[in-house]
Design a protein around this motif. Structure first.
Motif, short mmCIF file in Angstrom:
data_model
loop_
_atom_site.label_atom_id
_atom_site.label_comp_id
_atom_site.label_asym_id
_atom_site.label_seq_id
_atom_site.Cartn_x
_atom_site.Cartn_y
_atom_site.Cartn_z
N LEU A 54 11.57 2.75 -9.10
CA LEU A 54 11.48 2.22 -10.46
C LEU A 54 10.17 2.68 -11.11
N ALA A 55 9.05 2.48 -10.40
CA ALA A 55 7.75 2.86 -10.94
C ALA A 55 7.66 4.37 -11.12
N ALA A 56 8.19 5.13 -10.15
CA ALA A 56 8.09 6.59 -10.21
C ALA A 56 8.91 7.15 -11.37
N ILE A 57 10.12 6.62 -11.56
CA ILE A 57 10.97 7.13 -12.64
C ILE A 57 10.39 6.73 -14.00
N ALA A 58 9.84 5.52 -14.08
CA ALA A 58 9.19 5.10 -15.32
C ALA A 58 8.06 6.07 -15.66
N ALA A 59 7.35 6.56 -14.63
CA ALA A 59 6.28 7.53 -14.87
C ALA A 59 6.84 8.84 -15.41
N ASP A 60 7.98 9.28 -14.86
CA ASP A 60 8.59 10.52 -15.34
C ASP A 60 9.02 10.41 -16.80
N VAL A 61 9.63 9.27 -17.14
CA VAL A 61 10.06 9.05 -18.52
C VAL A 61 8.84 9.02 -19.44
N THR A 62 7.77 8.36 -18.97
CA THR A 62 6.55 8.32 -19.77
C THR A 62 6.03 9.73 -20.02
N ALA A 63 5.99 10.55 -18.96
CA ALA A 63 5.51 11.93 -19.11
C ALA A 63 6.35 12.69 -20.13
N MET A 64 7.66 12.46 -20.12
CA MET A 64 8.55 13.11 -21.08
C MET A 64 8.18 12.75 -22.52
N LEU A 65 8.07 11.44 -22.76
CA LEU A 65 7.81 10.98 -24.12
C LEU A 65 6.41 11.39 -24.58
N VAL A 66 5.43 11.22 -23.68
CA VAL A 66 4.05 11.51 -24.08
C VAL A 66 3.83 13.02 -24.24
N SER A 67 4.52 13.85 -23.44
CA SER A 67 4.33 15.29 -23.59
C SER A 67 4.75 15.74 -24.99
N ALA A 68 5.89 15.25 -25.47
CA ALA A 68 6.32 15.61 -26.82
C ALA A 68 5.35 15.05 -27.86
N GLU A 114 0.82 -1.21 0.00
CA GLU A 114 0.00 0.00 0.00
C GLU A 114 0.86 1.26 0.00
N MET A 115 1.97 1.22 0.76
CA MET A 115 2.85 2.40 0.80
C MET A 115 3.44 2.67 -0.58
N VAL A 116 3.92 1.62 -1.23
CA VAL A 116 4.50 1.78 -2.56
C VAL A 116 3.48 2.43 -3.49
N LEU A 117 2.28 1.89 -3.48
CA LEU A 117 1.22 2.38 -4.36
C LEU A 117 0.91 3.85 -4.06
N PHE A 118 0.80 4.16 -2.79
CA PHE A 118 0.43 5.52 -2.39
C PHE A 118 1.51 6.54 -2.76
N VAL A 119 2.77 6.21 -2.46
CA VAL A 119 3.84 7.16 -2.77
C VAL A 119 3.99 7.32 -4.29
N VAL A 120 3.86 6.22 -5.01
CA VAL A 120 3.97 6.29 -6.46
C VAL A 120 2.88 7.20 -7.05
N MET A 121 1.68 7.12 -6.48
CA MET A 121 0.60 8.00 -6.95
C MET A 121 0.92 9.45 -6.67
N ASN A 122 1.68 9.70 -5.61
CA ASN A 122 2.06 11.08 -5.29
C ASN A 122 3.21 11.58 -6.15
N LEU A 177 0.61 8.21 -14.94
CA LEU A 177 -0.01 7.57 -13.77
C LEU A 177 -0.28 6.10 -14.06
N ALA A 178 -0.75 5.81 -15.28
CA ALA A 178 -1.04 4.42 -15.64
C ALA A 178 0.22 3.57 -15.57
N VAL A 179 1.32 4.11 -16.10
CA VAL A 179 2.59 3.36 -16.04
C VAL A 179 3.03 3.15 -14.59
N ALA A 180 2.93 4.23 -13.80
CA ALA A 180 3.35 4.14 -12.40
C ALA A 180 2.52 3.10 -11.65
N LEU A 181 1.20 3.14 -11.83
CA LEU A 181 0.32 2.21 -11.13
C LEU A 181 0.57 0.77 -11.59
N SER A 182 0.71 0.57 -12.90
CA SER A 182 0.92 -0.79 -13.41
C SER A 182 2.19 -1.38 -12.82
#
Lengths: 204, 169
Positions: B147-161, A131-139, A177-182
């Motif tokens: 890992l998930a957070a950085i993947a989101a940042d990279v996604t935002a970069m690519l999708v914004s362009a 839950e923590m991972v999910l929550f922080v990732v959403m933030n 967000l979709a990538v982060a959540l997945s």
């Protein structure tokens, strides 16, 4: 981290200026950059104060709570192991709603509370729970309906249509967000951790 | 789209009146908090604008852009926005300063200006949020969060362009 980045930027600029012979422009920038910063701060000052004021009205009138109730069912699905009346889920809902409305400052206190609640549910372990991972990732993925500051910055630099970027912003945030959540959910699935290692009465 | 801000503001005020909130006082309280936020970020903004000013005037930006252009072009991302994209996960006010620089130098309605705007709106200060939230409860093993957070940042970069190209040609 900024200690190194900032020092590197300054030293690197100095080296470049020396090598490229731009030292005169460099000394001019010393004076100009301070004035530029004040100009940016003035632009930000107006919009930040204005929107903080408006959003305070929304908070006091219960509009924010109303929005939170709207998002609650969605969040319940993302955190199925939390009791729907738990303090943890309530804090998570307030945090995500505030973020969505662009209330960065208002989002932080319930966010910290959510972490405390999840930490307790996790038996105060030093390893993050699912839950923590999910929550922080959403933030860390920004989902904001109306980026007011962004619009103001664009307008102040002479944009013909400051909010024309709204739909692209939504699409881009939704994808991020979709990538982060997945990835967060996939990681959670790969190595499932029990919400509470020892016997934990607060679970349903 | 141009009406979105006024409509939003009026809705908030009218809803406040209906709920009998002292709207003016509430506004002042909020605005005061906003001013405090501003004071808190002011030194960071000044420090970063200073560094960016040096980077630009020294010719370092041109050097960086030339070095990064091939990689940026390969994924369709404007090289001018790369410095901001790199700073974005680390510092919120720092990347605001860089966003402002891009908007001023290339114009808010240019390709670079639009991509920078979309990226600013669709990404967060990843490292700051992660450190703050996990640090607040003393959790050290954060598993796959970064890992998930950085993947989101990279996604935002690519999708914004990609979206800017799609919407504005």
């Amino acid at each position: 981290m900024l200690n190194y980045i900032w020092s590197f930027l300054v030293v690197f600029s100095f080296v470049c200026a020396a090598l490229l012979g731009n030292t005169e422009a460099l000394s001019k920038a010393f004076v100009d950059s301070a004035a530029d910063a004040v100009q940016l701060l003035l632009t930000l000052a107006g919009v930040i104060c204005l929107w903080s004021g408006l959003m305070k009205i929304a908070e006091k009138s219960g509009l924010t709570n109303l929005a939170a109730r709207l998002f609650a069912p969605l969040l319940r699905r993302l955190f199925p192991r939390l009791d729907k009346n738990s303090a943890a889920l309530e804090a998570i809902t307030m945090n995500i709603t505030a973020n969505l409305l662009g209330l960065g400052n208002t989002a932080t206190p319930p966010g910290l509370k959510a972490m405390r609640e999840l930490h307790a549910l996790n038996g105060n372990s030093d390893t993050a729970s699912d839950e923590m991972v999910l929550f922080v990732v959403m933030n860390t993925a920004s989902l904001q309906l109306l980026p007011a500051t962004l619009g103001a910055l664009r307008q102040s630099t002479g944009s013909a249509a400051p909010f024309e970027i709204l739909v692209p912003v939504w699409i881009s945030s939704a994808c991020a967000l979709a990538v982060a959540l997945s990835l967060a959910l996939a990681g959670n699935h790969l190595k499932r951790r029990s919400l509470c290692p020892s016997s934990c009465p607060s679970l349903r | 789209m141009s009406l979105i801000m006024p409509v939003f503001a009026v809705t908030i005020i009218v809803f406040g009146l209906v709920r009998r909130v002292p709207v003016f006082e509430a506004f002042l309280t909020g605005a005061r908090e906003g001013a405090q936020t501003l004071l808190r970020i002011a030194p960071t903004i000044l420090a970063l604008i200073f560094a960016v000013g040096l980077l630009k005037s020294s010719g370092a930006v041109a050097v960086i852009n030339r070095a990064l252009a091939p990689a940026a072009n390969a994924v369709g991302f404007p090289a001018e926005v790369v410095p901001m994209a790199l700073l974005r996960p680390v510092s919120g006010s720092g990347s605001s300063a860089l966003l402002m620089t891009v908007l001023q130098d290339y114009g808010p309605d240019s390709f670079a200006g639009r991509v920078a705007s979309v990226l600013a709106g669709s990404s967060e200060t990843t490292f700051f949020a992660t450190t703050m939230y996990f640090g607040s409860v003393g959790v050290k093993k954060i598993r796959h969060t970064l890992l998930a957070a950085i993947a989101a940042d990279v996604t935002a970069m690519l999708v914004s362009a990609a979206t800017v190209r799609l919407f504005f040609g």
